[in-house]
Design a protein around this motif. Sequence first.
Motif, PDB file in Angstrom:
ATOM      1  N   SER A  34       0.748  -1.115  -0.195  1.00  0.00           N
ATOM      2  CA  SER A  34       0.052   0.001   0.251  1.00  0.00           C
ATOM      3  C   SER A  34       0.948   1.377  -0.015  1.00  0.00           C
ATOM      4  CB  SER A  34      -1.005  -0.045   1.110  1.00  0.00           C
ATOM      5  OG  SER A  34      -2.009  -0.832   1.161  1.00  0.00           O
ATOM      6  N   HIS A  35       0.314   2.454  -0.633  1.00  0.00           N
ATOM      7  CA  HIS A  35       0.789   3.637  -0.397  1.00  0.00           C
ATOM      8  C   HIS A  35       0.180   4.302   0.785  1.00  0.00           C
ATOM      9  CE1 HIS A  35       2.020   3.337  -4.785  1.00  0.00           C
ATOM     10  NE2 HIS A  35       1.213   2.847  -4.995  1.00  0.00           N
ATOM     11  N   VAL A  36       0.851   5.370   1.278  1.00  0.00           N
ATOM     12  CA  VAL A  36       0.421   6.492   2.312  1.00  0.00           C
ATOM     13  C   VAL A  36       0.354   7.713   1.574  1.00  0.00           C
ATOM     14  CG1 VAL A  36       0.739   7.476   4.509  1.00  0.00           C
ATOM     15  CG2 VAL A  36       1.412   5.078   4.208  1.00  0.00           C
ATOM     16  N   HIS A  37      -0.931   8.219   1.563  1.00  0.00           N
ATOM     17  CA  HIS A  37      -1.290   9.646   0.844  1.00  0.00           C
ATOM     18  C   HIS A  37      -1.718  10.289   1.777  1.00  0.00           C
ATOM     19  CE1 HIS A  37      -1.003   7.341  -3.080  1.00  0.00           C
ATOM     20  NE2 HIS A  37      -2.041   6.582  -2.789  1.00  0.00           N
ATOM     21  N   LEU A  38      -1.209  11.928   1.600  1.00  0.00           N
ATOM     22  CA  LEU A  38      -1.834  12.887   2.458  1.00  0.00           C
ATOM     23  C   LEU A  38      -2.738  13.681   1.509  1.00  0.00           C
ATOM     24  CD1 LEU A  38      -1.514  15.243   4.812  1.00  0.00           C
ATOM     25  CD2 LEU A  38       0.385  16.076   3.300  1.00  0.00           C
ATOM     26  N   PHE A  71     -15.735  22.617  -8.348  1.00  0.00           N
ATOM     27  CA  PHE A  71     -14.743  23.552  -8.508  1.00  0.00           C
ATOM     28  C   PHE A  71     -13.884  23.146  -9.751  1.00  0.00           C
ATOM     29  CE2 PHE A  71     -13.935  23.492  -3.599  1.00  0.00           C
ATOM     30  CZ  PHE A  71     -15.192  24.424  -3.562  1.00  0.00           C
ATOM     31  N   ALA A  72     -14.906  22.899 -10.815  1.00  0.00           N
ATOM     32  CA  ALA A  72     -13.988  22.420 -12.163  1.00  0.00           C
ATOM     33  C   ALA A  72     -13.326  23.868 -12.530  1.00  0.00           C
ATOM     34  CB  ALA A  72     -14.939  22.083 -13.172  1.00  0.00           C
ATOM     35  N   HIS A  73     -14.013  24.925 -12.149  1.00  0.00           N
ATOM     36  CA  HIS A  73     -13.588  26.414 -12.922  1.00  0.00           C
ATOM     37  C   HIS A  73     -12.203  26.842 -12.084  1.00  0.00           C
ATOM     38  CE1 HIS A  73     -15.583  27.000  -9.166  1.00  0.00           C
ATOM     39  NE2 HIS A  73     -15.107  28.334  -8.872  1.00  0.00           N
ATOM     40  N   ASP A  74     -12.024  26.169 -11.026  1.00  0.00           N
ATOM     41  CA  ASP A  74     -10.761  26.703 -10.425  1.00  0.00           C
ATOM     42  C   ASP A  74     -10.052  25.429  -9.627  1.00  0.00           C
ATOM     43  OD1 ASP A  74      -8.735  27.934  -9.020  1.00  0.00           O
ATOM     44  OD2 ASP A  74     -10.070  29.171  -7.801  1.00  0.00           O
ATOM     45  N   PRO A  75      -9.284  24.603 -10.531  1.00  0.00           N
ATOM     46  CA  PRO A  75      -8.487  23.475 -10.084  1.00  0.00           C
ATOM     47  C   PRO A  75      -7.864  23.689  -8.638  1.00  0.00           C
ATOM     48  CG  PRO A  75      -8.362  23.494 -12.250  1.00  0.00           C
ATOM     49  CD  PRO A  75      -8.973  25.019 -11.955  1.00  0.00           C
ATOM     50  N   GLN A  76      -7.305  24.878  -8.479  1.00  0.00           N
ATOM     51  CA  GLN A  76      -6.167  25.207  -7.412  1.00  0.00           C
ATOM     52  C   GLN A  76      -7.090  25.046  -5.874  1.00  0.00           C
ATOM     53  OE1 GLN A  76      -4.621  29.438  -7.904  1.00  0.00           O
ATOM     54  NE2 GLN A  76      -3.121  28.402  -9.462  1.00  0.00           N
ATOM     55  N   ILE A  77      -8.271  25.234  -5.758  1.00  0.00           N
ATOM     56  CA  ILE A  77      -8.923  25.004  -4.745  1.00  0.00           C
ATOM     57  C   ILE A  77      -9.321  23.579  -4.552  1.00  0.00           C
ATOM     58  CG2 ILE A  77      -9.311  27.513  -4.558  1.00  0.00           C
ATOM     59  CD1 ILE A  77     -12.403  26.916  -5.368  1.00  0.00           C
ATOM     60  N   CYS A  78      -9.354  22.794  -5.575  1.00  0.00           N
ATOM     61  CA  CYS A  78      -9.610  21.408  -5.405  1.00  0.00           C
ATOM     62  C   CYS A  78      -8.802  20.514  -4.340  1.00  0.00           C
ATOM     63  CB  CYS A  78      -9.557  20.610  -6.746  1.00  0.00           C
ATOM     64  SG  CYS A  78     -10.827  21.123  -7.954  1.00  0.00           S
ATOM     65  N   PRO A  79      -9.473  19.584  -3.909  1.00  0.00           N
ATOM     66  CA  PRO A  79      -8.538  18.829  -2.853  1.00  0.00           C
ATOM     67  C   PRO A  79      -7.413  17.866  -3.576  1.00  0.00           C
ATOM     68  CG  PRO A  79     -10.540  17.592  -3.181  1.00  0.00           C
ATOM     69  CD  PRO A  79     -10.618  19.215  -3.663  1.00  0.00           C
ATOM     70  N   SER A  80      -6.259  17.591  -3.042  1.00  0.00           N
ATOM     71  CA  SER A  80      -5.254  16.838  -3.840  1.00  0.00           C
ATOM     72  C   SER A  80      -4.608  15.681  -2.986  1.00  0.00           C
ATOM     73  CB  SER A  80      -4.111  17.779  -4.217  1.00  0.00           C
ATOM     74  OG  SER A  80      -3.575  18.596  -3.191  1.00  0.00           O
ATOM     75  N   LEU A  81      -3.923  14.952  -3.693  1.00  0.00           N
ATOM     76  CA  LEU A  81      -3.106  13.817  -2.900  1.00  0.00           C
ATOM     77  C   LEU A  81      -1.666  14.139  -3.058  1.00  0.00           C
ATOM     78  CD1 LEU A  81      -5.336  10.609  -4.045  1.00  0.00           C
ATOM     79  CD2 LEU A  81      -5.099  11.660  -1.724  1.00  0.00           C
ATOM     80  N   VAL A  82      -0.870  14.056  -1.734  1.00  0.00           N
ATOM     81  CA  VAL A  82       0.510  13.944  -1.992  1.00  0.00           C
ATOM     82  C   VAL A  82       0.871  12.612  -1.448  1.00  0.00           C
ATOM     83  CG1 VAL A  82       2.455  14.927  -1.184  1.00  0.00           C
ATOM     84  CG2 VAL A  82       0.617  16.289  -1.763  1.00  0.00           C
ATOM     85  N   THR A  83       1.625  12.051  -1.990  1.00  0.00           N
ATOM     86  CA  THR A  83       2.121  10.419  -1.612  1.00  0.00           C
ATOM     87  C   THR A  83       3.459  10.612  -0.749  1.00  0.00           C
ATOM     88  OG1 THR A  83       1.555   9.447  -3.753  1.00  0.00           O
ATOM     89  CG2 THR A  83       3.056   8.331  -2.658  1.00  0.00           C
ATOM     90  N   LEU A  84       3.158  10.159   0.534  1.00  0.00           N
ATOM     91  CA  LEU A  84       4.213  10.179   1.425  1.00  0.00           C
ATOM     92  C   LEU A  84       5.212   8.766   1.438  1.00  0.00           C
ATOM     93  CD1 LEU A  84       2.138  11.419   4.373  1.00  0.00           C
ATOM     94  CD2 LEU A  84       3.732  12.980   3.066  1.00  0.00           C
ATOM     95  N   PHE A  85       4.477   7.801   1.172  1.00  0.00           N
ATOM     96  CA  PHE A  85       5.156   6.628   1.126  1.00  0.00           C
ATOM     97  C   PHE A  85       4.706   5.440  -0.177  1.00  0.00           C
ATOM     98  CE2 PHE A  85       5.417   2.138   2.412  1.00  0.00           C
ATOM     99  CZ  PHE A  85       6.675   1.848   2.774  1.00  0.00           C
ATOM    100  N   SER A  86       5.532   5.051  -0.794  1.00  0.00           N
ATOM    101  CA  SER A  86       5.203   3.997  -1.743  1.00  0.00           C
ATOM    102  C   SER A  86       5.820   2.719  -1.423  1.00  0.00           C
ATOM    103  CB  SER A  86       5.716   4.417  -3.165  1.00  0.00           C
ATOM    104  OG  SER A  86       4.802   5.730  -3.330  1.00  0.00           O
ATOM    105  N   PRO A  87       5.096   1.522  -1.827  1.00  0.00           N
ATOM    106  CA  PRO A  87       5.652   0.242  -1.470  1.00  0.00           C
ATOM    107  C   PRO A  87       7.195   0.197  -1.878  1.00  0.00           C
ATOM    108  CG  PRO A  87       3.486  -0.002  -2.539  1.00  0.00           C
ATOM    109  CD  PRO A  87       3.910   1.384  -2.561  1.00  0.00           C
ATOM    110  N   GLY A  88       7.986  -0.423  -1.399  1.00  0.00           N
ATOM    111  CA  GLY A  88       9.334  -0.631  -1.547  1.00  0.00           C
ATOM    112  C   GLY A  88      10.356   0.541  -0.924  1.00  0.00           C
ATOM    113  N   ASP A  89       9.710   1.747  -0.531  1.00  0.00           N
ATOM    114  CA  ASP A  89      10.336   2.655   0.115  1.00  0.00           C
ATOM    115  C   ASP A  89      10.932   2.110   1.359  1.00  0.00           C
ATOM    116  OD1 ASP A  89       9.905   4.395  -1.872  1.00  0.00           O
ATOM    117  OD2 ASP A  89       8.241   5.435  -0.737  1.00  0.00           O
ATOM    118  N   ARG A  90      12.260   2.536   1.807  1.00  0.00           N
ATOM    119  CA  ARG A  90      12.637   1.963   2.915  1.00  0.00           C
ATOM    120  C   ARG A  90      12.129   2.790   4.204  1.00  0.00           C
ATOM    121  NH1 ARG A  90      17.317  -1.067   2.658  1.00  0.00           N
ATOM    122  NH2 ARG A  90      18.061  -0.273   4.760  1.00  0.00           N
ATOM    123  N   GLY A  91      11.794   4.091   3.697  1.00  0.00           N
ATOM    124  CA  GLY A  91      11.163   4.895   5.059  1.00  0.00           C
ATOM    125  C   GLY A  91      10.469   5.893   4.052  1.00  0.00           C
ATOM    126  N   TYR A  92      10.049   7.165   4.845  1.00  0.00           N
ATOM    127  CA  TYR A  92       9.293   8.145   4.024  1.00  0.00           C
ATOM    128  C   TYR A  92      10.527   8.958   3.200  1.00  0.00           C
ATOM    129  CZ  TYR A  92       5.267   7.086   7.280  1.00  0.00           C
ATOM    130  OH  TYR A  92       4.427   6.604   7.763  1.00  0.00           O
TER     131      TYR A  92
END
Length: 312
Positions: A24-28, A64-85
């Motif tokens: 699994s990934h860990v997303h913010l 919010f299609a008119h303004d993507p900047q205020i849409c929510p977003s995902l930032v990946t903190l950890f991916s499978p295979g990473d030794r740590g963050y």
Amino acid sequence: MSTSQLHEQIRAALFQLREVNPTSHVHLLLDGNHPCHVDDALHPSQLARREIACTPVTIKRADFAHDPQICPSLVTLFSPGDRGYPDELLLDQSIAYAQAHHASVNGTDVCGWLLSERCAEELAPHLAHACELFDLTLGKRRVLPLFEPHRLALAADAGKDGFMRRWLGPVSHWLWVDLNGALRSVTAHDLAEDGQGRQHLDENDWKAQRRVDEAKVVLLALADAQRMVPVKPEIAIDRALQRAIDEGLQRTEDLVFFALNDFSIGSGWAGHPAALRAIAQAQAGPQTLSELISALNDATLDEIAAYRVDAS
């Protein structure tokens, strides 16, 4: 809970989840619709300048299609295979932000930490679709940002396991910080499967979602009055607001005053005859419930405060 305690708790929870779910990934999850200062480490302009590459994946909210900047977003903190963050500091900064803004009347940019086998690009469309739900009170589909911590807590405590399991979809674990500054989580495999019918948010659930703005004002009033915030505050505050509405009150200031009294002197206070008269006058006239109660003499106010004991 102190910042250091919350920090340790979230880190420990994510470490354990990573160990048990190595694929699994860990997303913010960040919400651009809530204030985040341009100089803050989590602001999009700062994320782009980090030493370790960080590219948020937009969750395309239909409204919010008119303004993507205020849409929510995902930032990946950890991916499978990473030794740590890869970016340890980013995880720490997200926890600190969540703690600092958990009770903000304006909401919070940090909506939680999600565990999923899907990468951010694959998970984002699911979350965008999950925002569109059928509103029984309006008889049509509309966008409900259920990913916001306050709204998510209401849904998680509504007893709709089938709905929540479906809503989470490919998200196996969702962690967030509630209005009390406590770590909350919902886990897909702990939720019961839908029965023969498909669960949906019912009319009461939608009404609770509409009371979120009033609930935030109640929380602010509790803080100003230096009153302890109840456990699972989202559902507790909403129930107090519902009691006020059941009494026939409509103005926001009356709803907030009623709820604040519930937490300050006990829910029985409204049953006192003088309180009942004041509530009836507030429904019919221009004076607020606060003004009407404040106009009572000290002896009557003492009786109202004591009435909660007699009524319990």
